[in-house]
Design an enzyme around this catalytic site. Structure first.
Site, short mmCIF file in Angstrom:
data_model
loop_
_atom_site.label_atom_id
_atom_site.label_comp_id
_atom_site.label_asym_id
_atom_site.label_seq_id
_atom_site.Cartn_x
_atom_site.Cartn_y
_atom_site.Cartn_z
N LYS B 44 -25.77 0.90 42.73
CA LYS B 44 -25.11 0.25 43.65
C LYS B 44 -24.46 1.11 44.80
O LYS B 44 -24.39 2.43 44.71
CB LYS B 44 -23.71 -0.14 42.75
CG LYS B 44 -23.08 -1.64 43.35
CD LYS B 44 -21.90 -2.12 42.24
CE LYS B 44 -21.28 -3.44 42.74
NZ LYS B 44 -22.27 -4.41 42.54
N GLY B 71 -18.51 -7.41 47.84
CA GLY B 71 -17.71 -6.59 48.51
C GLY B 71 -17.65 -4.97 48.58
O GLY B 71 -16.97 -4.37 48.77
N CYS B 127 -23.84 -3.32 56.33
CA CYS B 127 -22.46 -3.35 56.23
C CYS B 127 -22.20 -4.06 57.67
O CYS B 127 -22.54 -3.74 58.67
CB CYS B 127 -22.12 -1.78 56.42
SG CYS B 127 -21.36 -1.31 54.90
N LYS B 163 -32.83 0.45 53.84
CA LYS B 163 -32.68 -0.89 53.42
C LYS B 163 -32.43 -1.79 54.46
O LYS B 163 -31.41 -1.79 54.91
CB LYS B 163 -32.05 -1.19 52.15
CG LYS B 163 -32.29 -2.62 51.34
CD LYS B 163 -31.44 -2.72 50.28
CE LYS B 163 -31.60 -3.83 49.80
NZ LYS B 163 -31.16 -3.96 48.42
N ASN B 190 -32.65 -6.90 52.22
CA ASN B 190 -31.40 -7.06 51.91
C ASN B 190 -31.02 -8.60 51.95
O ASN B 190 -32.20 -9.36 51.84
CB ASN B 190 -30.21 -6.41 52.67
CG ASN B 190 -29.13 -6.06 51.98
OD1 ASN B 190 -28.46 -6.66 51.24
ND2 ASN B 190 -28.55 -4.85 52.05
N THR B 191 -29.76 -9.12 51.46
CA THR B 191 -29.57 -10.62 51.41
C THR B 191 -29.70 -11.21 52.80
O THR B 191 -29.25 -10.64 53.94
CB THR B 191 -28.41 -10.85 50.62
OG1 THR B 191 -27.39 -10.23 50.99
CG2 THR B 191 -28.47 -10.53 49.22
N GLY B 264 -33.78 -7.65 40.83
CA GLY B 264 -32.26 -7.65 40.89
C GLY B 264 -31.53 -8.99 40.42
O GLY B 264 -31.28 -9.17 39.22
#
Lengths: 254, 305
Positions: B44, B71, B127, B163, B190-191, B264
């Site tokens: 993580k 978060g 981020c 990433k 990533n998402t 994942g």
């Protein structure tokens, strides 16, 4: 279906900070939960909290909720007619076997899953149940008649001696274990109590299962936050009920 | 059947790696993933300080996608270092995902984890807030370049993977920026930013209101991103990530140019057992098609490149 929707049908105060809240399904009810399994209750604009199922009928879900801060403070104040979301049931509950003499230790708000266990045990052949409820004082004890009416032998302990055995529930359990033979000791309550109960089970050579608490957020095993440290086990999918064996692998990094 | 593979200088026993964000910050869970058949793990995302993350609800799942806004909770880099050492005891690569709210934070976290034995660093470039820019960090090629440069110089010879986010008009531009700045490889993706409501409760399903979409809905988007990156960067090691449930999902990524995949979201439905199943199904597939090894399958010339 992720959230099953329910309407609050009643809220009864049991002690200064513990309420019994009953929900009624407005669409499809969740599937049957076993004693010790839990759900996530979503209160709109407040948040989600994990709750052990206390009673379940076709359309109804009963919870015994303690106000421990955060969303639980709002949950104990749910009022008739409010809509909530429920997802689950999740996890693994207490094992129930025939012809077994159970000693159950419920510390305060740890009672609901064990009361559900008493209910399930009622219809299981050859099972006898001794149910201990421990609290600081008599005013914090609740649902004792419920346990008695389901056929359990009920005993209580209070720290101040205002009712039942004066002392800790684990001290009462120690007394009982040295007087008679039990096949299994199941516990739910504060972690310190669980660890003490686990110690007793080891000492008396009794099978142990305990229901633990961790930081449950996703409840489906993907956020990793409810890990039981050192065991690689997740409380939300592998627990919240763990046997002595499962937890002891902990110390060896298993 | 040999299904081992190389991703840059990492040698993996199979092309199935645990994706970031799943196994928390705890060595015992990382070990569980590795013992369950993952050939490597990505931790993580680790920040310098402890972070609480968001309160539940943080995750929602439908048959077609998951959405989360956890978060990025974590114990902070210094309390995490011991977990890296312990997770390495099986001898499989442990890649540490590093985060930051400033370039200095990214590079100092990366330096610390590299020193503590991380086999690689994956830079989480999604981020939302950094240095008060208010835009998504990882969608600005110039910021990507600066972060990768600093991280690369902080970790020495340890491989650095960037990433990337799919929330961009040109993922190639981000990939090129990362590689030019010294990234040894890329992780895509990533998402996708998204939002879901519960119409009965008339409420968002996440406490953060919006979040990141993963799972089946992300899959074809992620496969395309890998393809676009592979076209632009023929020799760069690439991890594909996004909606790998079945071996066919993994094959999509390999055909699009990924060297290995990360798994994942499917763990919520299939548990950690998914790794052994994927390995077995890949071996079956390769045998059925007459390949001598996984390596032979992925190195085959494809007309879409």
């Amino acid at each position: 279906m992720w959230y099953h929707h329910y309407r609050v049908s009643s809220n009864t105060q049991l002690t200064s900070n513990i309420h019994r809240v009953v929900l009624e399904s407005t669409d499809t009810p969740i599937s049957k939960a076993k004693a010790g399994e839990f759900v996530m209750l979503y209160i709109p604009a407040v948040g989600e909290l994990p709750l052990s199922v206390f009673k379940q009928k076709e359309e109804e879900l009963h919870f015994v909720i303690e106000d421990y801060g955060g969303p639980s403070s709002r949950a104990v104040n749910l009022h008739k007619g409010e809509m909530v979301g429920v997802r689950g049931p999740y996890g693994r509950g207490f094992t129930l076997k025939q012809n077994t003499n159970y000693l159950l230790l419920a510390g305060g708000s740890g009672a609901p899953p064990l009361l559900k266990f008493v209910e399930e045990a009622q219809s299981t052949p050859g099972v006898s149940v001794t149910y201990l409820l421990g609290a600081r004082s008599a005013s914090e004890l609740f649902l004792l008649d419920e346990a008695r009416s389901m056929g359990a032998r009920v005993m209580v302990s209070t720290d101040d001696g205002s009712m039942g055995y004066k002392g800790l529930i684990t001290q009462l359990a120690e007394k009982l274990l040295s007087e008679a033979t039990y096949d299994a000791l199941y516990a739910c309550g504060p972690e310190q109590m669980l660890l003490a109960a686990m110690g007793l089970a080891k000492r008396f050579g009794v099978y142990f299962e305990g229901s633990f608490v961790r930081d449950v957020r996703c409840a489906v095993g993907v956020c990793g936050l409810c890990v039981m440290e050192g065991t690689g086990r997740l409380l939300c999918v592998d627990g919240p009920v763990f046997s002595l064996h499962e937890l002891e692998a902990a110390q060896h990094g298993g | 059947m040999n299904i081992s593979c190389r991703v840059g200088n990492l040698i993996l026993q199979s092309p199935f790696v645990l994706a970031s964000g799943i196994a928390g910050n705890e060595y015992s869970l990382l070990l569980r993933a590795l013992r369950s058949g993952a050939s490597a793990v990505v931790t993580k995302t680790i920040f310098k300080d402890e972070r609480n993350g968001y309160l539940p609800p943080i995750y929602y799942e439908s048959p077609n996608y998951s959405i989360n806004a956890v978060g990025l909770p974590g114990k902070g880099v210094y309390r995490f270092l011991e977990h890296i050492r312990r997770a390495k005891t099986l001898g499989k690569p442990v890649i540490v995902s590093v985060g930051g709210t400033s370039i200095e934070e990214y590079s100092s976290v990366a330096a610390a984890v590299a020193k503590s034995g991380a086999d690689g660093v994956e830079i989480n470039l999604s981020c939302p807030h950094v240095e008060g820019t208010g835009t998504e960090f990882g969608s600005d090629p110039e910021l990507v370049r600066r972060v990768v440069e600093e991280v690369k110089s902080a970790v020495g010879d340890k491989p650095v993977f960037a990433k990337l986010t799919p929330n961009t008009h040109s993922i190639e531009e981000l990939g090129l920026a990362a590689v030019e700045a010294g990234a040894d490889g890329l992780t895509a993706v990533n998402t996708l930013r998204g939002m879901v409501f519960d119409p009965v409760l008339e409420e968002p399903v996440l406490s953060n209101v919006y979040g990141g979409v993963s799972g089946r809905a992300l899959h074809p988007v992620a496969v395309y991103c890998v393809y676009a990156l592979r076209k632009a960067l023929p020799h760069t090691p690439i991890f594909g990530v996004g909606g790998v449930y079945e071996v066919s999902d993994a094959l999509d990524f390999f055909l699009a140019g990924a060297d290995a995949v990360q798994v994942g979201t499917s763990i919520s439905q299939r548990g950690y057992g998914v790794f052994e199943e994927l390995k077995k199904d890949l071996v079956d597939y390769l045998e059925r098609k007459g390949y001598a090894s996984f390596e032979e399958f992925v190195r085959k010339k494809r007309r879409w490149f």
